[in-house]
Design an enzyme around this catalytic site. Structure first.
Site, PDB file in Angstrom:
ATOM      1  N   GLU A  14       0.811  -1.222   0.000  1.00  0.00           N
ATOM      2  CA  GLU A  14       0.000   0.000   0.000  1.00  0.00           C
ATOM      3  C   GLU A  14       0.846   1.274   0.000  1.00  0.00           C
ATOM      4  OE1 GLU A  14      -0.521  -2.618   1.896  1.00  0.00           O
ATOM      5  OE2 GLU A  14      -2.622  -3.216   1.780  1.00  0.00           O
ATOM      6  N   PHE A  35     -10.948  -7.324  14.288  1.00  0.00           N
ATOM      7  CA  PHE A  35      -9.887  -7.760  13.379  1.00  0.00           C
ATOM      8  C   PHE A  35      -9.598  -6.670  12.342  1.00  0.00           C
ATOM      9  CE2 PHE A  35      -8.603 -10.004   9.417  1.00  0.00           C
ATOM     10  CZ  PHE A  35      -7.357 -10.389   9.852  1.00  0.00           C
ATOM     11  N   GLN A  36      -8.326  -6.335  12.205  1.00  0.00           N
ATOM     12  CA  GLN A  36      -7.851  -5.307  11.274  1.00  0.00           C
ATOM     13  C   GLN A  36      -8.480  -3.939  11.522  1.00  0.00           C
ATOM     14  OE1 GLN A  36      -7.845  -6.919   7.219  1.00  0.00           O
ATOM     15  NE2 GLN A  36      -5.793  -7.724   7.595  1.00  0.00           N
ATOM     16  N   LYS A  91     -17.379  -0.599   6.844  1.00  0.00           N
ATOM     17  CA  LYS A  91     -17.865  -1.614   5.911  1.00  0.00           C
ATOM     18  C   LYS A  91     -19.391  -1.558   5.772  1.00  0.00           C
ATOM     19  CE  LYS A  91     -17.065  -6.413   4.632  1.00  0.00           C
ATOM     20  NZ  LYS A  91     -16.362  -7.662   4.972  1.00  0.00           N
ATOM     21  N   MET A 107      24.388   8.891   0.359  1.00  0.00           N
ATOM     22  CA  MET A 107      24.346  10.198   1.022  1.00  0.00           C
ATOM     23  C   MET A 107      24.698  10.071   2.502  1.00  0.00           C
ATOM     24  SD  MET A 107      24.027  13.380   0.538  1.00  0.00           S
ATOM     25  CE  MET A 107      23.035  14.025  -0.814  1.00  0.00           C
TER      26      MET A 107
END
Lengths: 198, 596
Positions: free
Chosen positions: B74, B136-137, B186, B498
């Site tokens: 993501e 969950f999640q 949802k 760097m």
């Protein structure tokens, strides 16, 4: 120096955390914070007292304005304003020591709002320095403050100044009867005129 | 009526049944509403990754004319949406599920926030019934992203989806742009409500109440411009956001004022323009920073005096008056105290200012700068004898020559990024896509995918180091799945270059944690079905670049460059802008003829 910002914000979930998160992000400590209703439904008034260098104030104001849902911001510290705070103090007091406290309350124009066998509760409204003055006298008098709750400061500019944004929205400022405290009529007359220079 | 981000109608891309959605209120599920609103806002491409809490939205996707690009992580979706926005000026869109899907977006959102990039992220959230139960999640993504978004929403009712999303697009692209996140439960996706696109229109954009560019301030600015002997325009990314390229150019040309660019402002002014000095700041060329330090007037256009462009603040342009033209009042006097602040849209302010602007003769000051430039100017590195080493600067310079300065170059973060800024001469606005404010390694590959999807007809190059490339190299699969043509140049020096350079200069060459083992990037490409080649000698650079350009598909070149090369000039941290470390004499990238 101490700045007093007044922000009118939409009364929505999470907006207060956006406001306070901004101060956290700028590493500015909030000294006191009050949130409550206004003359307009759906608009809350937050008063934020914070310690910050003088030249940072415009940036704090500009950043507050950048938050969605912040309608208007004012730094009232720069203007003539009435600043008030309310405190409740629960003080240990026996029957013997009560009368001294009654006298003290009268001097400070505080009120006794609850009485119990071992303690009493005092309500005081005024500038922060007045409240701190009462606390100091109590401590010097060896009274035990069992509990203290301070509301944080509220501020309003003097004179005919009104919210520009709310005016622009076409809302005539109005006071709903429900906004008045229910037991107001029973209260002693408000004699706080001497605090107005605070 | 469907509008795209630039405000142009997009009706032609809709068939009649789709168009009907926008002319009459229709009952839709929340999931359908998400896409219908996006189509109405002109969205054509989204970058995303499905999961449980966003599944209803994915289920409804096939009914709408939107291209979905499946990412491999993501973070890639957020960088792609970001690269899409930077390359095109349109709002980029990323979609993710709840929990880890949402938290994986965070680095990408912060990258967009620091660089003021218009982006909308849509995340799924657990059902409103279980919000706050550690389901969950479940994660509080609006809480997490509060300080790194311009605004965010938690939407738990279907009827709130369209208004929130439409407002999100307005906020993302108005004023100073930025990312907005819309978290949708949802059940809000599953339930249905009346979709009325027009009624869901957001309140009109309210300009920041502290904007001010009144006639008195304009007069003051004009007076400073009229009397200045050594003025410099500081060109920032705000020029691109405000689409004020012509106006800045007109100001520079009319008053003969040289222009120094920030990293993100590099493409706001054509590199070949005689008044363009180049990039200012920590790795800017010496004459640019000297010009700023000697200036008696700075005209800052859409830039924010970042610490990477000012050096130490107490010694910054001490003799210069400063005019700051900027849309964000919170940027005024933040780092550098300015004499005149014109707070508002750059293009509008310059259009007010330009007709009043007298012509002036800037030749004496331009000659002074030209002398400084002659003293310090990097010799045409193409003319330098080949000493058997391959330097990153050569690679960048050859890519520039071969592409004519017109490709979109998407960089990662580090040495190669600064060499790109120094040696690729950008002629086209938005032709450099790079993470400036946050400095996000791993940005290049996904951002290039976004840029290519936004501008399919443009030649797109990734320029990345061996370190940053490995952070997001899984997106090679995305390129293949989406059949994109991107050219990839890895500037491979076996170090986190760097950081190694800072260790060399400031930490006694204690190269702790910087030597870096990498896979064979050509084999890695091959495993994805992508062709590639190694380049170890300077003579091979141009033919490899040409091979990549001619190849119909994506092509990867692994440039094995000098390992311990450093970026010069360099201003040490805390030093003044003019106290730079110059290019060393033994370097082939010498500054003067006598130093060869």
């Amino acid at each position: 120096m101490l700045h007093t910002f007044v922000a009118l914000v939409e009364d929505k979930t999470g907006l207060l955390s956006r406001v306070t998160s901004l101060f956290r992000r700028l590493n500015v400590n909030i000294t006191s914070l009050t949130v409550g209703g206004t003359e307009t439904a759906g608009v809350s008034r937050t008063t934020i007292v914070a310690e910050a260098a003088d030249d940072r104030a415009p940036r704090i104001m500009a950043s507050l304005y950048k938050l969605e849902g912040v309608l208007e911001v004012d730094n009232v510290g720069r203007h003539s304003a009435v600043v008030r705070e309310l405190a409740l103090l629960k003080i240990a007091a026996s029957q013997k020591t009560r009368s001294d406290l009654f006298q003290l309350a009268e001097v400070f124009r505080a009120r006794i709002v609850d009485l119990a066998p071992e303690s009493l509760m005092m309500e005081i409204t005024g500038s922060a320095s007045k409240i701190e003055g009462l606390v100091q006298i109590l401590l010097e008098g060896n009274y035990r403050i069992l509990e203290m709750a301070r509301s944080g400061r509220m501020a309003m500019r003097r004179g005919h100044h009104t919210s520009r944004v709310l005016e622009a929205l076409g809302d005539t400022p109005r006071v709903e009867p429900t906004m008045l405290a229910g037991d107001r009529k029973h209260d002693a007359p408000d004699l706080m005129a001497e605090d107005d220079q605070a | 009526m469907a509008m795209d981000n630039s405000g142009k109608t997009n009706l032609n891309s809709l068939n009649s049944s789709e168009a009907a959605l926008y002319s009459q209120p229709t009952r839709l599920t929340g999931a359908e509403t998400v896409w219908a609103t996006m189509v109405g806002e002109g969205v054509r491409d989204v970058f995303g990754y499905p999961g449980g809490a966003i599944l209803p939205v994915y289920d409804a996707l096939r009914k709408f004319p939107i291209r979905h690009i499946l990412v491999r992580h993501e973070q890639g979706a957020a960088h792609m949406a970001d690269g899409y926005a930077r390359a095109s000026g349109r709002v980029g869109v990323a979609v993710a599920t709840s929990g880890p899907g949402a938290t994986n977006l965070v680095t990408g959102i912060a990258t967009a926030m620091l660089d003021s990039i218009p982006m909308v992220c849509v995340t799924g959230q657990v059902s409103s019934k279980v919000l706050g139960t550690d389901a969950f999640q479940e994660i509080d993504i609006t809480g997490i992203t509060l300080p790194i978004t311009k605004h965010n929403y938690l939407v738990s009712r279907t009827e709130d989806i369209a208004p929130a999303l439409r407002e999100a697009f307005r906020i993302a692209k108005s004023g100073r742009p930025g990312p907005v996140l819309v978290d949708i439960t949802k059940d809000a996706q599953q339930n249905s409500a009346i979709f009325d696109f027009a009624a869901a229109a957001p309140a009109p954009y309210r300009p920041h109440p502290m904007l001010s560019a009144d006639s008195a301030a304009i007069r003051e600015a004009l007076e400073l411009l009229r009397t200045a002997k050594r003025p410099v325009i500081l060109a920032g990314q705000g020029i691109l956001h405000s689409r004020a390229m012509e106006q800045v150019r007109a100001l520079a040309e009319r008053a003969q004022i040289p222009v120094a660019c920030t990293l993100l402002g590099l493409t706001a002014f054509p590199a070949s323009h005689p008044l363009n000095l180049g990039m200012m700041g920590m790795h800017g060329e010496s004459w640019v920073n000297h010009a700023i330090q000697q200036a008696d007037l700075l005209i800052a256009c859409g830039m924010r005096f970042d610490d990477r462009v000012t050096g130490s603040l107490s010694t910054y342009a001490q003799n210069a008056k400063k005019i700051h033209i900027e849309i964000d009042p919170a940027e005024i006097n933040k780092n550098v105290h300015v004499d005149v602040a014109l707070v508002g849209d750059l293009k509008e302010i310059l259009e007010t200012l330009l007709p009043l602007m007298p012509k002036r003769d800037g030749s004496a000051w331009l000659r002074t700068i030209s002398t400084m430039k002659g003293d310090a100017s990097v010799h045409d590195i193409q003319q330098l004898p080949d000493n058997g080493h391959l330097y990153a600067a050569h690679v960048i310079n050859d890519i520039w020559r071969e592409t004519g300065g017109d490709a979109i170059i998407v960089t990662d973060v580090g040495q190669h990024q600064m060499w790109e800024a120094q040696y690729y001469k950008h002629e086209q606005p938005r032709s450099l896509v790079t993470s400036g404010g946050l400095g996000t390694m791993g940005f290049a590959l996904p951002a290039a995918i976004g840029a290519k999807v936004a501008c399919p007809d443009k030649e797109v190059w990734v320029v990345a180091g061996d370190g940053g490339f490995q952070m997001t190299s899984a997106e090679l699969s995305t390129i293949v799945q989406e059949q994109l043509k991107i050219n990839i140049a890895i500037v491979n020096n076996g170090y986190l270059g760097m950081v190694r350079q800072w260790q060399e200069k400031f930490y006694d060459k204690n190269y702790e944690g910087t030597p870096l083992l990498s896979p064979d990037f050509v084999k890695l490409a091959d495993a994805h079905g992508i062709q590639g080649t190694h380049v170890r000698h300077r003579a091979e650079v141009i033919s490899a670049v040409e091979t990549a350009r001619q190849h119909p598909g994506t092509f990867l070149i692994d440039f094995h460059v000098e390992q311990e090369d450093s970026v010069y000039p360099m201003i040490p941290p805390g030093a003044a802008l003019h106290e730079m470390i110059r290019r060393p004499k033994q370097s082939p990238l010498v500054e003067t003829a006598t130093e060869i």
